[in-house]
Design an enzyme around this catalytic site. Sequence first.
Site, PDB file in Angstrom:
ATOM      1  N   ASN A 171       0.807  -1.208   0.000  1.00  0.00           N
ATOM      2  CA  ASN A 171       0.000   0.000   0.000  1.00  0.00           C
ATOM      3  C   ASN A 171       0.853   1.277   0.000  1.00  0.00           C
ATOM      4  O   ASN A 171       1.099   1.863  -1.032  1.00  0.00           O
ATOM      5  CB  ASN A 171      -0.938  -0.030   1.215  1.00  0.00           C
ATOM      6  CG  ASN A 171      -1.912   1.113   1.241  1.00  0.00           C
ATOM      7  OD1 ASN A 171      -2.121   1.779   0.241  1.00  0.00           O
ATOM      8  ND2 ASN A 171      -2.518   1.362   2.382  1.00  0.00           N
ATOM      9  N   CYS A 172       1.312   1.731   1.146  1.00  0.00           N
ATOM     10  CA  CYS A 172       2.003   3.012   1.233  1.00  0.00           C
ATOM     11  C   CYS A 172       3.223   2.906   2.141  1.00  0.00           C
ATOM     12  O   CYS A 172       3.394   1.908   2.845  1.00  0.00           O
ATOM     13  CB  CYS A 172       1.052   4.093   1.746  1.00  0.00           C
ATOM     14  SG  CYS A 172       0.208   3.656   3.277  1.00  0.00           S
ATOM     15  N   MET A 389       1.983   8.354   6.443  1.00  0.00           N
ATOM     16  CA  MET A 389       2.239   7.872   5.098  1.00  0.00           C
ATOM     17  C   MET A 389       1.355   8.642   4.124  1.00  0.00           C
ATOM     18  O   MET A 389       0.451   9.367   4.535  1.00  0.00           O
ATOM     19  CB  MET A 389       2.002   6.365   5.022  1.00  0.00           C
ATOM     20  CG  MET A 389       3.111   5.585   5.714  1.00  0.00           C
ATOM     21  SD  MET A 389       2.884   3.802   5.735  1.00  0.00           S
ATOM     22  CE  MET A 389       1.866   3.593   7.190  1.00  0.00           C
ATOM     23  N   CYS A 391      -1.092   8.037   2.437  1.00  0.00           N
ATOM     24  CA  CYS A 391      -2.533   7.815   2.580  1.00  0.00           C
ATOM     25  C   CYS A 391      -3.046   8.264   3.946  1.00  0.00           C
ATOM     26  O   CYS A 391      -4.166   7.936   4.337  1.00  0.00           O
ATOM     27  CB  CYS A 391      -2.845   6.341   2.371  1.00  0.00           C
ATOM     28  SG  CYS A 391      -1.849   5.261   3.419  1.00  0.00           S
ATOM     29  N   SER A 393      -2.144   7.309   6.904  1.00  0.00           N
ATOM     30  CA  SER A 393      -2.089   6.336   7.995  1.00  0.00           C
ATOM     31  C   SER A 393      -0.773   6.490   8.746  1.00  0.00           C
ATOM     32  O   SER A 393       0.223   6.955   8.190  1.00  0.00           O
ATOM     33  CB  SER A 393      -2.240   4.909   7.466  1.00  0.00           C
ATOM     34  OG  SER A 393      -1.189   4.585   6.588  1.00  0.00           O
ATOM     35  N   ASN A 412       2.961  -0.084   4.832  1.00  0.00           N
ATOM     36  CA  ASN A 412       1.670  -0.682   5.181  1.00  0.00           C
ATOM     37  C   ASN A 412       1.331  -1.790   4.190  1.00  0.00           C
ATOM     38  O   ASN A 412       1.418  -1.592   2.981  1.00  0.00           O
ATOM     39  CB  ASN A 412       0.574   0.384   5.166  1.00  0.00           C
ATOM     40  CG  ASN A 412      -0.776  -0.162   5.597  1.00  0.00           C
ATOM     41  OD1 ASN A 412      -1.559  -0.614   4.776  1.00  0.00           O
ATOM     42  ND2 ASN A 412      -1.058  -0.123   6.885  1.00  0.00           N
ATOM     43  N   TYR A 546      -7.288   2.243  11.684  1.00  0.00           N
ATOM     44  CA  TYR A 546      -7.044   3.316  10.715  1.00  0.00           C
ATOM     45  C   TYR A 546      -8.336   4.070  10.420  1.00  0.00           C
ATOM     46  O   TYR A 546      -9.296   3.478   9.913  1.00  0.00           O
ATOM     47  CB  TYR A 546      -6.480   2.661   9.453  1.00  0.00           C
ATOM     48  CG  TYR A 546      -6.264   3.533   8.244  1.00  0.00           C
ATOM     49  CD1 TYR A 546      -5.859   4.857   8.356  1.00  0.00           C
ATOM     50  CD2 TYR A 546      -6.427   3.009   6.971  1.00  0.00           C
ATOM     51  CE1 TYR A 546      -5.631   5.632   7.235  1.00  0.00           C
ATOM     52  CE2 TYR A 546      -6.203   3.766   5.837  1.00  0.00           C
ATOM     53  CZ  TYR A 546      -5.804   5.077   5.969  1.00  0.00           C
ATOM     54  OH  TYR A 546      -5.588   5.835   4.852  1.00  0.00           O
ATOM     55  N   GLU A 551     -13.386   8.804   0.974  1.00  0.00           N
ATOM     56  CA  GLU A 551     -14.651   9.465   0.693  1.00  0.00           C
ATOM     57  C   GLU A 551     -15.560   8.599  -0.187  1.00  0.00           C
ATOM     58  O   GLU A 551     -16.761   8.492   0.046  1.00  0.00           O
ATOM     59  CB  GLU A 551     -14.407  10.820   0.023  1.00  0.00           C
ATOM     60  CG  GLU A 551     -13.907  11.909   0.963  1.00  0.00           C
ATOM     61  CD  GLU A 551     -12.414  11.834   1.220  1.00  0.00           C
ATOM     62  OE1 GLU A 551     -11.751  10.983   0.581  1.00  0.00           O
ATOM     63  OE2 GLU A 551     -11.902  12.610   2.047  1.00  0.00           O
ATOM     64  N   GLY A 686     -24.492  17.240   1.260  1.00  0.00           N
ATOM     65  CA  GLY A 686     -23.986  17.343   2.624  1.00  0.00           C
ATOM     66  C   GLY A 686     -22.528  16.983   2.775  1.00  0.00           C
ATOM     67  O   GLY A 686     -22.000  16.973   3.868  1.00  0.00           O
TER      68      GLY A 686
END
Length: 708
Positions: A171-172, A389, A391, A393, A412, A546, A551, A686
């Site tokens: 991942n990162c 990181m 992202c 995290s 990660n 985490y 979104e 919203g």
Amino acid sequence: MKIIKRNGRAVDYDREKIKIAIEKANQEVRKTDRATREDIDKIIEYIEEFGKKRMLVEDVQDIIEEKLMEIGKYELSKKYIVYRYTRALVRKQNTTDESILGLIRNENKELSEENSNKNTILASTQRDYIAGEVSRDLTKRLLLPEKIVKADEEGVLHFHDADYFVQPIFNCCLVNIADMLDNGTVMNGKLIESPKSFQVACIVTTQIIATVASNQYGGQSIDLIHLGKYLRKSYDKYKKEMQEKYKEKIKEEQIEEIVQDRLKVELKAGVQAIQYQINTLMTTNGQTPFVTLFMHLEENDPYIKENAMIIEEVLQQRLEGIKNDKGVFVTPAFPKLVYVLDECNNLTGGKYDYLTKLAVKCSSKRMYPDYISAKKMRENYQENIFSPMGCRSFLSPWKDEKGNYKFEGRFNQGVVSINLPQIGIVANGDEEVFWKEFSERLELCKEALMCRHYALLGTKSDISPIHWQYGAVARLKKDETIDNLLYGGYSTISLGYIGLYEVTKLITGESHTTEKGHEFAIKVMKHLREAVDKWKKETNIGFALYGTPAESLCYKFAKIDKEKFGTIKDITDKGYYTNSYHVDVREKIDAFDKLSFESEFQEISSGGAISYIEIPNMNKNIEALETIVKFIYNNILYAEFNTKSDFCHNCEFDGEITINKDNEWECPNCGNKDHSKMTVVRRTCGYLGENFWNVGKTKEIKQRVMHL
């Protein structure tokens, strides 16, 4: 007994369901081939005699087939087997054709809206998405257990980045840029020696960023503090040259002035190289490198003066922006900036307060930087200061064999997120049912996360030399596996969560900002944290909790649950769930109370957490922003600003940009219709996301979300 369905959900065992299933199969065969009621009762008794607390639905079906064969009901068993096989084929059929063709024809809206940093019209991006669709298809059909695939489809959980799962990449990470610059590295088989100047160090850094981004799927972070020594090298070089050239010809003060002028030119050029290289490079996954620049000062740093100069230049250039294809200065999406508030720059008379004032000014116009409180980070992470990181995290503190804390060069392994509101919906207000269902779904999340871990086990360092052999993460030998780096907490593996507000509302009837709701929400958060801590002890793998800043996942879960459970007031009727532990955007709460409230949840969610606050007309509210920044330092670990106001970069109009009769955005001040010259914020659903604008008539539910 509990029956574990394919989607991972546990349901109460019901013998009547077995009777009904066999009776239905009976109707499709001749009378002589049918199972009698006595036969059916014996099969049920046999299943129950196992005395198990939990059984997979597939195991129950296997037993039924075997027992039907044993009693000579071959035709009936055959019908049952064929039916199961047909259903399995439907589940495993190739799903890529239409999605890939739709992508090429630019008709696949789901993909085009999935990642705002990718332009799906570009051939390079399409190549990555085509590969991603093949990976997603193989992952669903062959690589993941069926129950996890079903759980993902049903919105029980989300298996992040399935489009990259077919490859053993992670991942990162926090790039160990200090090691790579000081000791050299290798890219594309070519040795890159330690730079002798600041500008070369900046160029090498961007080459590292691009190569790292092309061999992983998540974000990366670079700590700018390591560039200070290279700015000093440039200073020493210029000073030596000037002294040799003008020794005894001009005064030392004049030599120093010339040196500083040349140094400032190189400083500007070096930072500009970072900014423009990052924004013009295209990685192999079809986008600008997802990178964060971490800016902090340490009092005992021998290069603190140089690092202050670098931070100032980075902020100045971000404030100015980058010219787009029309020659207009706009806000680049990358690199993301994270600025650390410490005793020397927390706007209380510190030596470097001028940098923080510049950072606030930059935030008011360009939304960045985000802010980290060194004070709160030291409290939460054993006196350490380190970058999130890419992202967002966070790593857990980890010591090497010499007892020194190490953060850079760690990574990660991947993320799986749990849908909290769906558990609340299923529990239907019954808290006892909720906790049982919650624990069972967490075990399914653990199983999904272990799939990510197993996918990396046995990976050879040759798969990505920049990471494993040449310093970004490690200096392993060729053909050596990365297995040791997957255990002991060196790397993390993350459980994300969505919708704490909604699940609290479903179970308690109140928001988690009320006393009753808060008590329940904290219990939920602690249950999540206790689960990952338990998994860490059981496996020796660095599980972490985490606060997912995902979104699009807020929309995915809400959409699935609305289709499954219908419209539920204040839950599925909004079209989105609230991110992680955040306060719902519709609640009336001021910035200070929001940050204070959410700080408690950040402490529990130590594997990653960021809070945001919305400030109207940020361009005109510099003093207010400075007040909030002071507050951040004392009260919350990690926060960012969003704005409620539109902004026209063409004429600097700070107000509402409206839709004209041709259904186009138009600045009411200068008539600008060019989207690249405006920031448009809409609250029709919203939701306020960073660097996003929503297009759609207010009477329509359907919206299109695009990246500015």
